[in-house]
Design a protein around this motif. Structure first.
Motif, PDB file in Angstrom:
ATOM      1  N   TYR A  49      -9.893   2.092  -5.224  1.00  0.00           N
ATOM      2  CA  TYR A  49      -9.721   1.217  -6.380  1.00  0.00           C
ATOM      3  C   TYR A  49     -10.019  -0.226  -6.009  1.00  0.00           C
ATOM      4  O   TYR A  49     -10.010  -0.600  -4.828  1.00  0.00           O
ATOM      5  CB  TYR A  49      -8.293   1.326  -6.940  1.00  0.00           C
ATOM      6  CG  TYR A  49      -7.259   0.783  -5.998  1.00  0.00           C
ATOM      7  CD1 TYR A  49      -6.896  -0.564  -6.022  1.00  0.00           C
ATOM      8  CD2 TYR A  49      -6.647   1.609  -5.049  1.00  0.00           C
ATOM      9  CE1 TYR A  49      -5.962  -1.070  -5.136  1.00  0.00           C
ATOM     10  CE2 TYR A  49      -5.721   1.108  -4.163  1.00  0.00           C
ATOM     11  CZ  TYR A  49      -5.385  -0.228  -4.213  1.00  0.00           C
ATOM     12  OH  TYR A  49      -4.472  -0.732  -3.328  1.00  0.00           O
ATOM     13  N   ARG A  68      -4.795  11.408  -2.655  1.00  0.00           N
ATOM     14  CA  ARG A  68      -4.357  12.174  -3.824  1.00  0.00           C
ATOM     15  C   ARG A  68      -3.366  13.232  -3.353  1.00  0.00           C
ATOM     16  O   ARG A  68      -3.411  13.675  -2.216  1.00  0.00           O
ATOM     17  CB  ARG A  68      -5.558  12.796  -4.510  1.00  0.00           C
ATOM     18  CG  ARG A  68      -6.470  11.689  -5.060  1.00  0.00           C
ATOM     19  CD  ARG A  68      -7.698  12.231  -5.662  1.00  0.00           C
ATOM     20  NE  ARG A  68      -7.359  12.751  -6.986  1.00  0.00           N
ATOM     21  CZ  ARG A  68      -8.223  13.384  -7.747  1.00  0.00           C
ATOM     22  NH1 ARG A  68      -9.439  13.609  -7.337  1.00  0.00           N
ATOM     23  NH2 ARG A  68      -7.861  13.817  -8.927  1.00  0.00           N
ATOM     24  N   LYS A  82      -9.098  11.503  -2.453  1.00  0.00           N
ATOM     25  CA  LYS A  82      -8.562  10.145  -2.503  1.00  0.00           C
ATOM     26  C   LYS A  82      -9.120   9.421  -3.723  1.00  0.00           C
ATOM     27  O   LYS A  82     -10.077   9.874  -4.355  1.00  0.00           O
ATOM     28  CB  LYS A  82      -8.908   9.359  -1.238  1.00  0.00           C
ATOM     29  CG  LYS A  82     -10.345   8.834  -1.155  1.00  0.00           C
ATOM     30  CD  LYS A  82     -11.249   9.851  -0.640  1.00  0.00           C
ATOM     31  CE  LYS A  82     -12.669   9.408  -0.379  1.00  0.00           C
ATOM     32  NZ  LYS A  82     -13.481  10.607  -0.146  1.00  0.00           N
ATOM     33  N   ALA A  83      -8.497   8.290  -4.024  1.00  0.00           N
ATOM     34  CA  ALA A  83      -8.994   7.377  -5.047  1.00  0.00           C
ATOM     35  C   ALA A  83      -9.199   6.030  -4.376  1.00  0.00           C
ATOM     36  O   ALA A  83      -8.321   5.542  -3.664  1.00  0.00           O
ATOM     37  CB  ALA A  83      -8.010   7.255  -6.202  1.00  0.00           C
ATOM     38  N   ALA A 140     -10.734   2.604 -10.625  1.00  0.00           N
ATOM     39  CA  ALA A 140     -10.503   3.573  -9.552  1.00  0.00           C
ATOM     40  C   ALA A 140     -11.538   4.683  -9.670  1.00  0.00           C
ATOM     41  O   ALA A 140     -11.847   5.152 -10.769  1.00  0.00           O
ATOM     42  CB  ALA A 140      -9.093   4.157  -9.643  1.00  0.00           C
ATOM     43  N   ALA A 158     -12.142   8.444  -8.000  1.00  0.00           N
ATOM     44  CA  ALA A 158     -11.501   9.485  -7.203  1.00  0.00           C
ATOM     45  C   ALA A 158     -12.472  10.638  -6.972  1.00  0.00           C
ATOM     46  O   ALA A 158     -13.285  10.961  -7.837  1.00  0.00           O
ATOM     47  CB  ALA A 158     -10.244  10.000  -7.907  1.00  0.00           C
ATOM     48  N   ASP A 159     -12.382  11.232  -5.794  1.00  0.00           N
ATOM     49  CA  ASP A 159     -13.158  12.434  -5.480  1.00  0.00           C
ATOM     50  C   ASP A 159     -12.308  13.343  -4.609  1.00  0.00           C
ATOM     51  O   ASP A 159     -11.239  12.954  -4.149  1.00  0.00           O
ATOM     52  CB  ASP A 159     -14.495  12.084  -4.817  1.00  0.00           C
ATOM     53  CG  ASP A 159     -14.341  11.492  -3.428  1.00  0.00           C
ATOM     54  OD1 ASP A 159     -13.900  12.221  -2.510  1.00  0.00           O
ATOM     55  OD2 ASP A 159     -14.662  10.306  -3.243  1.00  0.00           O
ATOM     56  N   SER A 160     -12.795  14.542  -4.389  1.00  0.00           N
ATOM     57  CA  SER A 160     -12.012  15.525  -3.626  1.00  0.00           C
ATOM     58  C   SER A 160     -12.322  15.503  -2.136  1.00  0.00           C
ATOM     59  O   SER A 160     -11.826  16.339  -1.385  1.00  0.00           O
ATOM     60  CB  SER A 160     -12.246  16.930  -4.184  1.00  0.00           C
ATOM     61  OG  SER A 160     -13.611  17.270  -4.095  1.00  0.00           O
TER      62      SER A 160
END
Length: 129
Positions: free
Chosen positions: A121, A113, A118-119, A74, A76-78
């Motif tokens: 994957y 998130r 979001k992540a 996975a 993830a970022d903002s």
């Protein structure tokens, strides 16, 4: 097989793409699917850096774990922009990352998130499991 997920925070900068690939190879070792996992990870990290908020003070989170006879990764970022596969023009130099993920991974998806971002994957099967 790691007992706990491997978690790493990386700067939201282009040089994190290569670092993420190296981390995948370190975690998966000589697993047959290590090269494919590294390729798909580099696509997701590239997307996070290119389309999400980036900079020295911002982070991308990389998580790698093995469960249910699969390797899971996975990124993830903002960023608020949700990725979607697209078909770029034939002469385009980019835009095929999620097509690779869709083609090579057993499954993939996007999880919002709880606070922001979001992540994305994907999963690859572990042969012989």
């Amino acid at each position: 097989m790691p007992l706990l997920p491997h978690f790493q925070r990386l700067p939201a900068l282009p040089q994190s793409v290569g670092r993420a690939r190296r981390i995948v190879h370190e975690v998966l070792g000589d697993a047959e699917e290590a090269d494919t996992a590294a390729l798909l990870t580099s696509e997701l990290v590239t997307n996070a850096v290119t389309h999400g908020p980036s900079g020295e003070d911002l982070r991308i989170e990389l998580t790698i774990w093995r469960a249910d006879a699969h390797w899971w990764v996975a990124v993830a970022d903002s960023g608020e922009l949700m990725p979607a596969p697209r078909t770029p023009p034939a002469d385009s130099e980019g835009g095929r990352g999620l097509l690779l993920v869709t083609t090579l991974a057993t499954t993939w998806g996007i999880l919002p998130r709880p606070t922001r971002g979001k992540a994305v994957y994907f999963a690859l099967p572990v042969p012989g499991s």
